[in-house]
Motif scaffolding. Structure first.
Motif, PDB file in Angstrom:
ATOM      1  N   VAL A 129      -4.508   4.446   5.404  1.00  7.50           N
ATOM      2  CA  VAL A 129      -4.173   5.799   5.879  1.00  7.50           C
ATOM      3  C   VAL A 129      -5.416   6.541   6.367  1.00  7.50           C
ATOM      4  CG1 VAL A 129      -2.079   6.055   4.495  1.00  7.50           C
ATOM      5  CG2 VAL A 129      -4.282   6.691   3.495  1.00  7.50           C
ATOM      6  N   ILE A 130      -6.445   5.797   6.735  1.00  9.63           N
ATOM      7  CA  ILE A 130      -7.689   6.406   7.210  1.00  9.63           C
ATOM      8  C   ILE A 130      -7.540   6.970   8.616  1.00  9.63           C
ATOM      9  CG2 ILE A 130     -10.068   5.885   7.907  1.00  9.63           C
ATOM     10  CD1 ILE A 130     -10.187   3.878   5.634  1.00  9.63           C
ATOM     11  N   CYS A 131      -6.763   6.311   9.452  1.00 11.32           N
ATOM     12  CA  CYS A 131      -6.751   6.593  10.886  1.00 11.32           C
ATOM     13  C   CYS A 131      -5.987   7.866  11.250  1.00 11.32           C
ATOM     14  CB  CYS A 131      -6.140   5.416  11.630  1.00 11.32           C
ATOM     15  SG  CYS A 131      -7.020   3.865  11.380  1.00 11.32           S
ATOM     16  N   ARG A 132      -6.354   8.405  12.421  1.00 14.91           N
ATOM     17  CA  ARG A 132      -5.658   9.539  13.014  1.00 14.91           C
ATOM     18  C   ARG A 132      -5.280   9.184  14.444  1.00 14.91           C
ATOM     19  NH1 ARG A 132      -6.100  10.113   8.445  1.00 14.91           N
ATOM     20  NH2 ARG A 132      -6.852  11.880   7.225  1.00 14.91           N
ATOM     21  N   ASP A 133      -4.197   9.798  14.934  1.00 15.73           N
ATOM     22  CA  ASP A 133      -3.814   9.547  16.320  1.00 15.73           C
ATOM     23  C   ASP A 133      -4.610  10.458  17.252  1.00 15.73           C
ATOM     24  OD1 ASP A 133      -2.629  12.074  16.308  1.00 15.73           O
ATOM     25  OD2 ASP A 133      -0.573  11.331  16.421  1.00 15.73           O
ATOM     26  N   ARG A 134      -4.284  10.450  18.536  1.00 12.34           N
ATOM     27  CA  ARG A 134      -5.062  11.193  19.528  1.00 12.34           C
ATOM     28  C   ARG A 134      -4.969  12.700  19.358  1.00 12.34           C
ATOM     29  NH1 ARG A 134      -3.479   7.582  24.905  1.00 12.34           N
ATOM     30  NH2 ARG A 134      -4.587   5.669  24.268  1.00 12.34           N
ATOM     31  N   LYS A 135      -3.975  13.165  18.596  1.00 11.54           N
ATOM     32  CA  LYS A 135      -3.828  14.593  18.320  1.00 11.54           C
ATOM     33  C   LYS A 135      -4.292  14.948  16.914  1.00 11.54           C
ATOM     34  CE  LYS A 135      -0.060  15.409  21.593  1.00 11.54           C
ATOM     35  NZ  LYS A 135       1.322  15.939  21.776  1.00 11.54           N
ATOM     36  N   GLY A 136      -4.931  13.997  16.236  1.00 11.98           N
ATOM     37  CA  GLY A 136      -5.457  14.250  14.907  1.00 11.98           C
ATOM     38  C   GLY A 136      -4.464  14.100  13.781  1.00 11.98           C
ATOM     39  N   ARG A 137      -3.274  13.587  14.072  1.00 12.89           N
ATOM     40  CA  ARG A 137      -2.258  13.416  13.036  1.00 12.89           C
ATOM     41  C   ARG A 137      -2.479  12.109  12.274  1.00 12.89           C
ATOM     42  NH1 ARG A 137       2.654  14.486  17.184  1.00 12.89           N
ATOM     43  NH2 ARG A 137       1.312  12.998  18.303  1.00 12.89           N
ATOM     44  N   PRO A 138      -2.185  12.108  10.971  1.00 13.98           N
ATOM     45  CA  PRO A 138      -2.405  10.893  10.167  1.00 13.98           C
ATOM     46  C   PRO A 138      -1.527   9.729  10.618  1.00 13.98           C
ATOM     47  CG  PRO A 138      -2.113  12.820   8.758  1.00 13.98           C
ATOM     48  CD  PRO A 138      -1.735  13.241  10.146  1.00 13.98           C
ATOM     49  N   LEU A 139      -2.094   8.538  10.543  1.00 15.71           N
ATOM     50  CA  LEU A 139      -1.368   7.294  10.778  1.00 15.71           C
ATOM     51  C   LEU A 139      -1.381   6.471   9.500  1.00 15.71           C
ATOM     52  CD1 LEU A 139      -2.896   6.159  14.209  1.00 15.71           C
ATOM     53  CD2 LEU A 139      -0.709   7.306  13.844  1.00 15.71           C
ATOM     54  N   ALA A 140      -0.329   5.730   9.286  1.00 15.13           N
ATOM     55  CA  ALA A 140      -0.280   4.788   8.167  1.00 15.13           C
ATOM     56  C   ALA A 140       0.041   3.405   8.713  1.00 15.13           C
ATOM     57  CB  ALA A 140       0.777   5.208   7.149  1.00 15.13           C
ATOM     58  N   TYR A 141      -0.736   2.424   8.280  1.00 17.61           N
ATOM     59  CA  TYR A 141      -0.516   1.024   8.645  1.00 17.61           C
ATOM     60  C   TYR A 141      -0.235   0.219   7.385  1.00 17.61           C
ATOM     61  CZ  TYR A 141      -2.698   1.680  13.304  1.00 17.61           C
ATOM     62  OH  TYR A 141      -3.015   2.077  14.586  1.00 17.61           O
ATOM     63  N   ALA A 142       0.624  -0.786   7.511  1.00 21.81           N
ATOM     64  CA  ALA A 142       0.883  -1.703   6.395  1.00 21.81           C
ATOM     65  C   ALA A 142       1.432  -3.005   6.955  1.00 21.81           C
ATOM     66  CB  ALA A 142       1.873  -1.100   5.404  1.00 21.81           C
ATOM     67  N   TRP A 143       1.303  -4.069   6.163  1.00 21.70           N
ATOM     68  CA  TRP A 143       1.935  -5.339   6.522  1.00 21.70           C
ATOM     69  C   TRP A 143       3.288  -5.447   5.847  1.00 21.70           C
ATOM     70  CZ3 TRP A 143      -3.471  -7.099   5.433  1.00 21.70           C
ATOM     71  CH2 TRP A 143      -4.134  -7.523   6.603  1.00 21.70           C
ATOM     72  N   ILE A 144       4.191  -6.144   6.500  1.00 23.55           N
ATOM     73  CA  ILE A 144       5.458  -6.499   5.883  1.00 23.55           C
ATOM     74  C   ILE A 144       5.691  -7.990   6.097  1.00 23.55           C
ATOM     75  CG2 ILE A 144       6.848  -5.899   7.927  1.00 23.55           C
ATOM     76  CD1 ILE A 144       8.994  -4.907   5.892  1.00 23.55           C
ATOM     77  N   GLU A 145       6.129  -8.660   5.044  1.00 22.64           N
ATOM     78  CA  GLU A 145       6.472 -10.076   5.150  1.00 22.64           C
ATOM     79  C   GLU A 145       7.909 -10.190   5.654  1.00 22.64           C
ATOM     80  OE1 GLU A 145       5.137 -12.913   4.966  1.00 22.64           O
ATOM     81  OE2 GLU A 145       3.236 -12.715   3.891  1.00 22.64           O
ATOM     82  N   PRO A 146       8.123 -10.849   6.790  1.00 23.99           N
ATOM     83  CA  PRO A 146       9.495 -10.971   7.303  1.00 23.99           C
ATOM     84  C   PRO A 146      10.369 -11.819   6.389  1.00 23.99           C
ATOM     85  CG  PRO A 146       7.965 -12.296   8.605  1.00 23.99           C
ATOM     86  CD  PRO A 146       7.135 -11.481   7.672  1.00 23.99           C
ATOM     87  N   ALA A 147      11.622 -11.413   6.266  1.00 22.90           N
ATOM     88  CA  ALA A 147      12.585 -12.168   5.470  1.00 22.90           C
ATOM     89  C   ALA A 147      12.959 -13.460   6.195  1.00 22.90           C
ATOM     90  CB  ALA A 147      13.834 -11.322   5.233  1.00 22.90           C
ATOM     91  N   LEU A 148      13.548 -14.379   5.471  1.00 25.34           N
ATOM     92  CA  LEU A 148      14.001 -15.631   6.056  1.00 25.34           C
ATOM     93  C   LEU A 148      14.991 -15.344   7.190  1.00 25.34           C
ATOM     94  CD1 LEU A 148      13.989 -18.750   5.858  1.00 25.34           C
ATOM     95  CD2 LEU A 148      15.964 -18.546   4.327  1.00 25.34           C
ATOM     96  N   GLY A 149      14.715 -15.879   8.365  1.00 27.12           N
ATOM     97  CA  GLY A 149      15.598 -15.688   9.509  1.00 27.12           C
ATOM     98  C   GLY A 149      15.312 -14.454  10.330  1.00 27.12           C
ATOM     99  N   ALA A 150      14.380 -13.609   9.878  1.00 29.74           N
ATOM    100  CA  ALA A 150      14.067 -12.381  10.618  1.00 29.74           C
ATOM    101  C   ALA A 150      13.161 -12.692  11.807  1.00 29.74           C
ATOM    102  CB  ALA A 150      13.404 -11.364   9.708  1.00 29.74           C
ATOM    103  N   HIS A 151      13.481 -12.107  12.953  1.00 31.86           N
ATOM    104  CA  HIS A 151      12.666 -12.279  14.161  1.00 31.86           C
ATOM    105  C   HIS A 151      12.128 -10.947  14.672  1.00 31.86           C
ATOM    106  CE1 HIS A 151      11.313 -14.657  17.617  1.00 31.86           C
ATOM    107  NE2 HIS A 151      11.602 -13.599  18.347  1.00 31.86           N
ATOM    108  N   TRP A 152      12.722  -9.853  14.204  1.00 34.51           N
ATOM    109  CA  TRP A 152      12.304  -8.508  14.605  1.00 34.51           C
ATOM    110  C   TRP A 152      12.274  -7.610  13.378  1.00 34.51           C
ATOM    111  CZ3 TRP A 152      10.932  -8.000  19.673  1.00 34.51           C
ATOM    112  CH2 TRP A 152      11.441  -8.938  20.569  1.00 34.51           C
ATOM    113  N   VAL A 153      11.325  -6.681  13.354  1.00 32.64           N
ATOM    114  CA  VAL A 153      11.215  -5.698  12.274  1.00 32.64           C
ATOM    115  C   VAL A 153      11.238  -4.312  12.902  1.00 32.64           C
ATOM    116  CG1 VAL A 153       9.771  -4.789  10.420  1.00 32.64           C
ATOM    117  CG2 VAL A 153       9.887  -7.262  10.808  1.00 32.64           C
TER     118      VAL A 153
END
Length: 212
Positions: A129-153
């Motif tokens: 949660v360190i990052c900010r967007d171009r307008k200074g708003r907070p960004l959150a990044y995380a990884w997700i492990e795809p479920a079996l058979g998932a092709h899109w998240v």
């Protein structure tokens, strides 16, 4: 590949004042809709080498990671990332895009994460949660492990769903500007996973906290 996309047009980058999905991605590319999901935008993903990315990868490459590492690059509406693993597939790394409020990192990167892989899977989403967007708003990044058979998240961005393709056999690095609690170093992602045809497989919340 079994999906249909529709290019959206008629608005400046990232805007969606009419309540619909944004018309453009981060660098002005026309956004594409994932047809099976109403009010959606596809975050562009591609697999390439660090050598092909050149300085873009060099700016965030950790020590010990070779230049020709295979990388999943993602560019979305307001965020971008790189995901890659070491040669032994024991650790996965991310370079997260945005503005570093401390001014310690050079654009386009503002943060990064590393997570241990156990039997090829990540046990912690490694919230950033360190990052900010171009307008200074907070960004959150995380990884997700795809479920079996998932092709899109799909991630609920409030008014539209941003859809990420599962690529490279790696966890999917997702981002949001919603439901971020900076004081508690945590964020909640509302996620739906789909098969290759856009059929919903799993819906739920990823509640992530910055690792201590």
């Amino acid at each position: 590949m079994s999906f249909v996309v529709v290019l959206l047009s008629g608005c400046l980058a990232g805007c969606h004042g009419d309540g619909g999905p944004p018309r453009h991605l981060l660098y002005g590319e026309a956004a594409a809709e994932f047809k099976p999901v109403r009010n959606s935008v596809i975050s562009v993903g591609r697999v390439l080498t660090g050598t092909a990315l050149g300085r873009r990868f060099a700016l965030c490459r950790p020590a010990g990671i070779v230049a020709d590492t295979r990388i999943v690059e993602r560019i979305g509406v307001f965020a971008e990332s790189l995901t890659f693993a070491d040669r032994r597939n024991r650790t996965v790394y991310a370079c997260d895009g945005g503005i570093d409020p401390a001014g310690e990192r050079h654009l386009p990167w503002c943060g990064g994460s590393a997570g241990r892989l156990v039997a090829g899977r990540l046990l912690d989403p490694r919230l950033d949660v360190i990052c900010r967007d171009r307008k200074g708003r907070p960004l959150a990044y995380a990884w997700i492990e795809p479920a079996l058979g998932a092709h899109w998240v799909g991630v609920d961005q409030g008014g539209y769903t941003e859809v990420y393709e599962v690529l490279g056999g790696l966890p999917v690095r997702i981002a949001t500007r919603k439901r971020i609690e900076l004081a508690r170093s945590r964020a909640t992602f509302v996620v739906t996973q789909y098969d290759s045809h856009g059929k919903a497989l799993i819906r739920g919340k990823l509640e992530a906290r910055v690792a201590g």
